[in-house]
Write an enzyme that holds these catalytic residues in place. Structure first.
Site, PDB file in Angstrom:
ATOM      1  N   ASP A 130     -10.329  26.946 -11.549  1.00 61.18           N
ATOM      2  CA  ASP A 130     -11.713  27.425 -11.441  1.00 61.18           C
ATOM      3  C   ASP A 130     -11.844  28.382 -10.254  1.00 61.18           C
ATOM      4  O   ASP A 130     -12.513  29.416 -10.333  1.00 61.18           O
ATOM      5  CB  ASP A 130     -12.660  26.230 -11.269  1.00 61.18           C
ATOM      6  CG  ASP A 130     -12.373  25.159 -12.301  1.00 61.18           C
ATOM      7  OD1 ASP A 130     -12.533  25.434 -13.488  1.00 61.18           O
ATOM      8  OD2 ASP A 130     -11.943  24.047 -11.917  1.00 61.18           O
ATOM      9  N   HIS A 179     -14.437  19.364 -12.379  1.00 59.10           N
ATOM     10  CA  HIS A 179     -13.793  20.380 -13.232  1.00 59.10           C
ATOM     11  C   HIS A 179     -14.399  20.252 -14.624  1.00 59.10           C
ATOM     12  O   HIS A 179     -13.836  19.630 -15.526  1.00 59.10           O
ATOM     13  CB  HIS A 179     -12.276  20.182 -13.283  1.00 59.10           C
ATOM     14  CG  HIS A 179     -11.635  21.078 -14.315  1.00 59.10           C
ATOM     15  ND1 HIS A 179     -11.594  22.447 -14.183  1.00 59.10           N
ATOM     16  CD2 HIS A 179     -11.063  20.812 -15.508  1.00 59.10           C
ATOM     17  CE1 HIS A 179     -11.017  22.974 -15.247  1.00 59.10           C
ATOM     18  NE2 HIS A 179     -10.684  21.998 -16.075  1.00 59.10           N
TER      19      HIS A 179
HETATM   20  N1  NAD Z   1      -7.736  20.798 -14.639  1.00 68.07           N
HETATM   21  C1  NAD Z   1      -7.586  21.940 -15.287  1.00 68.07           C
HETATM   22  O1  NAD Z   1      -7.955  23.010 -14.760  1.00 68.07           O
HETATM   23  C2  NAD Z   1      -6.986  22.003 -16.671  1.00 68.07           C
HETATM   24  C3  NAD Z   1      -6.737  23.263 -17.250  1.00 68.07           C
HETATM   25  C4  NAD Z   1      -6.152  23.319 -18.504  1.00 68.07           C
HETATM   26  C5  NAD Z   1      -5.837  22.147 -19.180  1.00 68.07           C
HETATM   27  N2  NAD Z   1      -6.128  20.942 -18.619  1.00 68.07           N
HETATM   28  C6  NAD Z   1      -5.814  19.684 -19.280  1.00 68.07           C
HETATM   29  O2  NAD Z   1      -4.401  19.429 -19.147  1.00 68.07           O
HETATM   30  C7  NAD Z   1      -4.007  18.522 -20.161  1.00 68.07           C
HETATM   31  C8  NAD Z   1      -2.705  18.982 -20.800  1.00 68.07           C
HETATM   32  O3  NAD Z   1      -2.896  20.197 -21.473  1.00 68.07           O
HETATM   33  P1  NAD Z   1      -1.763  20.801 -22.440  1.00 68.07           P
HETATM   34  O4  NAD Z   1      -2.309  22.065 -22.960  1.00 68.07           O
HETATM   35  O5  NAD Z   1      -0.442  20.793 -21.771  1.00 68.07           O
HETATM   36  O6  NAD Z   1      -1.772  19.716 -23.602  1.00 68.07           O
HETATM   37  P2  NAD Z   1      -0.658  19.439 -24.702  1.00 68.07           P
HETATM   38  O7  NAD Z   1      -1.342  18.619 -25.745  1.00 68.07           O
HETATM   39  O8  NAD Z   1       0.057  20.691 -25.066  1.00 68.07           O
HETATM   40  O9  NAD Z   1       0.383  18.528 -23.932  1.00 68.07           O
HETATM   41  C9  NAD Z   1       0.066  17.256 -23.467  1.00 68.07           C
HETATM   42  C10 NAD Z   1       1.349  16.468 -23.441  1.00 68.07           C
HETATM   43  O10 NAD Z   1       1.072  15.216 -22.838  1.00 68.07           O
HETATM   44  C11 NAD Z   1       1.838  14.258 -23.490  1.00 68.07           C
HETATM   45  N3  NAD Z   1       1.312  12.925 -23.228  1.00 68.07           N
HETATM   46  C12 NAD Z   1       0.272  12.294 -23.828  1.00 68.07           C
HETATM   47  N4  NAD Z   1       0.132  11.062 -23.337  1.00 68.07           N
HETATM   48  C13 NAD Z   1       1.080  10.919 -22.390  1.00 68.07           C
HETATM   49  C14 NAD Z   1       1.457   9.847 -21.539  1.00 68.07           C
HETATM   50  N5  NAD Z   1       0.814   8.671 -21.572  1.00 68.07           N
HETATM   51  N6  NAD Z   1       2.483  10.023 -20.687  1.00 68.07           N
HETATM   52  C15 NAD Z   1       3.148  11.196 -20.652  1.00 68.07           C
HETATM   53  N7  NAD Z   1       2.865  12.235 -21.454  1.00 68.07           N
HETATM   54  C16 NAD Z   1       1.834  12.103 -22.302  1.00 68.07           C
HETATM   55  C17 NAD Z   1       1.789  14.673 -24.963  1.00 68.07           C
HETATM   56  O11 NAD Z   1       2.853  14.088 -25.714  1.00 68.07           O
HETATM   57  C18 NAD Z   1       1.915  16.180 -24.848  1.00 68.07           C
HETATM   58  O12 NAD Z   1       3.273  16.605 -24.906  1.00 68.07           O
HETATM   59  C19 NAD Z   1      -5.189  18.424 -21.113  1.00 68.07           C
HETATM   60  O13 NAD Z   1      -5.917  17.248 -20.787  1.00 68.07           O
HETATM   61  C20 NAD Z   1      -6.021  19.644 -20.769  1.00 68.07           C
HETATM   62  O14 NAD Z   1      -7.372  19.464 -21.104  1.00 68.07           O
HETATM   63  C21 NAD Z   1      -6.682  20.863 -17.375  1.00 68.07           C
HETATM   64  O1  LMR Z   2      -8.653  21.775 -21.646  1.00 73.36           O
HETATM   65  C1  LMR Z   2      -9.844  22.115 -21.481  1.00 73.36           C
HETATM   66  O2  LMR Z   2     -10.818  21.489 -21.957  1.00 73.36           O
HETATM   67  C2  LMR Z   2     -10.172  23.347 -20.697  1.00 73.36           C
HETATM   68  C3  LMR Z   2      -9.434  23.375 -19.377  1.00 73.36           C
HETATM   69  O3  LMR Z   2      -9.801  22.308 -18.554  1.00 73.36           O
HETATM   70  C4  LMR Z   2      -9.671  24.691 -18.675  1.00 73.36           C
HETATM   71  O4  LMR Z   2     -10.463  24.734 -17.725  1.00 73.36           O
HETATM   72  O5  LMR Z   2      -9.083  25.695 -19.109  1.00 73.36           O
END
Ligand code: NAD
Ligand code: LMR
Length: 329
Positions: A160, A188
């Site tokens: 962010d 967030h």
């Molecule tokens: N804070 C932020 O700014 C921000 C930004 C983008 C994404 N995110 C979040 O990050 C997370 C991951 O995003 P992504 O695009 O990599 O998702 P993704 O679905 O591509 O990958 C998630 C992975 O986590 C694994 N997983 C699920 N449960 C698990 C567990 N108990 N232990 C270990 N691994 C586990 C899944 O098998 C998968 O491979 C999501 O929750 C997304 O919303 C946060």
């Molecule tokens: O995975 C999401 O819901 C959005 C993510 O947290 C982001 O800010 O890009």
């Protein structure tokens, strides 16, 4: 001199953020170009094979700093000796899922992971939670780790922060390098508050340079706060490379320090500063030095800012109450 490798545990290692993150950690961008690392990948059992594929590619990069890769579906193994833990894997919200269901499903992930960190991580463990809802997942993990100092559990709002830097740079015709002291407050989520009132653009107060409260309220804040949803809409998947980049920035800043005269935004357990109830994991402006962060104190908070900080903090309090009612903290 050979240094002992730093153990970096990454959960969700086979996911899209994992794929954008692991190669950068192994190349030295997380901790420094002279710091050897050992990667510990945690995945759920069905994704272990995919994690092995990523590990094969990491091997094929022949990164001089990468001292080994372990893969496991057991948090007790993956967090054993961890110095840095990036909790990326989370349960995404699926159609028809209520917020309470999402919090409960993630509690099933972050509570046992917090306990495993408590029982097995190194004494100097630093935790960054990326998986959403990041602030409250961090709270759940932290509550399950009573022997680890609470301040070692942090949540990612650096994406962010970086988004806000670029939007402000575009508006002011400057570059992101010209901008200092920007702050993300709160959760967030779409309630977050990106604050430019203390920021500077090439040394001048950013709010004065912009001089456009309508743009601030109606364009800048919603654009930054809803950028995650806009990326999902455009890409058909949530942000991955930019999220991985922010995770690298967050930990690099925490470990290596903020630049003189600047600060960063981190989701951290509140000590009560700025009226944020103690214990909530909320985003604050922080400076860092020698691996320790401190909240920037003494900032004047206008009515415009106060209302927005309070709204986001209120949402965090509601999330905390919901996970408390579920027995997760
Ligand atoms: N804070 C932020 O700014 C921000 C930004 C983008 C994404 N995110 C979040 O990050 C997370 C991951 O995003 P992504 O695009 O990599 O998702 P993704 O679905 O591509 O990958 C998630 C992975 O986590 C694994 N997983 C699920 N449960 C698990 C567990 N108990 N232990 C270990 N691994 C586990 C899944 O098998 C998968 O491979 C999501 O929750 C997304 O919303 C946060
Ligand atoms: O995975 C999401 O819901 C959005 C993510 O947290 C982001 O800010 O890009």
């Amino acid at each position: 001199m050979t240094r002992t490798p730093v153990n970096v545990t990454v959960t969700g290692a086979a996911g899209q953020i994992g794929y954008a993150l692991l190669f950068r950690i192994a190349s030295g961008q997380l901790l420094g170009a002279d710091v050897p690392v050992r990667l510990r990948l945690l995945e759920i059992t069905p994704a272990l094979k995919a994690a092995e594929g990523t590990a094969m590619e990491l091997d094929d990069c022949a990164f001089p700093l990468l001292q080994g890769i372990d893969i496991s579906d057991d948090p007790n193994v993956a967090f054993d000796g961890a110095n840095v833990a990036l909790l990326v894997g989370a349960r995404p919200r699926t159609k028809g899922m209520e917020r309470g269901d999402l919090l409960e499903a993630n509690g099933g992930i972050f509570k046992p992971q917090g306990k495993a960190i408590n029982d097995h991580a190194a004494d100097d463990i630093k935790v960054l939670v990326v998986g959403n809802p990041a602030n409250t997942n961090a709270l759940i993990a932290q509550a399950a780790a009573p022997d680890v100092p609470a301040e070692r559990f942090t949540a990612m709002t650096r994406l962010d922060h970086n988004r806000a830097l670029t939007q402000l740079a575009k508006k002011t015709g400057s570059t992101v390098a010209d901008i200092k002291r920007l702050t993300i407050w709160g959760n967030h989520s779409a309630t977050q508050y990106p604050d430019i009132f203390h920021a500077t653009v090439a040394g001048k107060n950013a709010a004065e340079v912009v001089n456009d409260e309508k743009w601030l309220a109606e364009e800048f804040i919603p654009t930054v706060a809803k950028r995650g949803a806009a990326i999902i809409e455009a890409r058909g998947a949530s942000s991955a490379a930019s999220a991985a980049n922010a995770a690298i920035d967050h930990v690099h800043t925490w470990v290596n320090g903020t630049d003189d005269g600047d600060w960063a935004s981190m989701g951290i357990p509140s000590d009560g500063s700025y009226g944020v109830p103690e214990g909530l994991i909320s985003s604050f402006p922080v400076t860092t030095k020698d691996g320790v962060y401190e909240i920037v104190q003494g900032l004047e908070i206008s009515e415009f800012s106060r209302a927005r900080i309070d709204a986001s903090v209120q949402e965090l309090a509601e999330e905390r109450d919901a996970v408390r009612a579920l027995g997760l903290i």
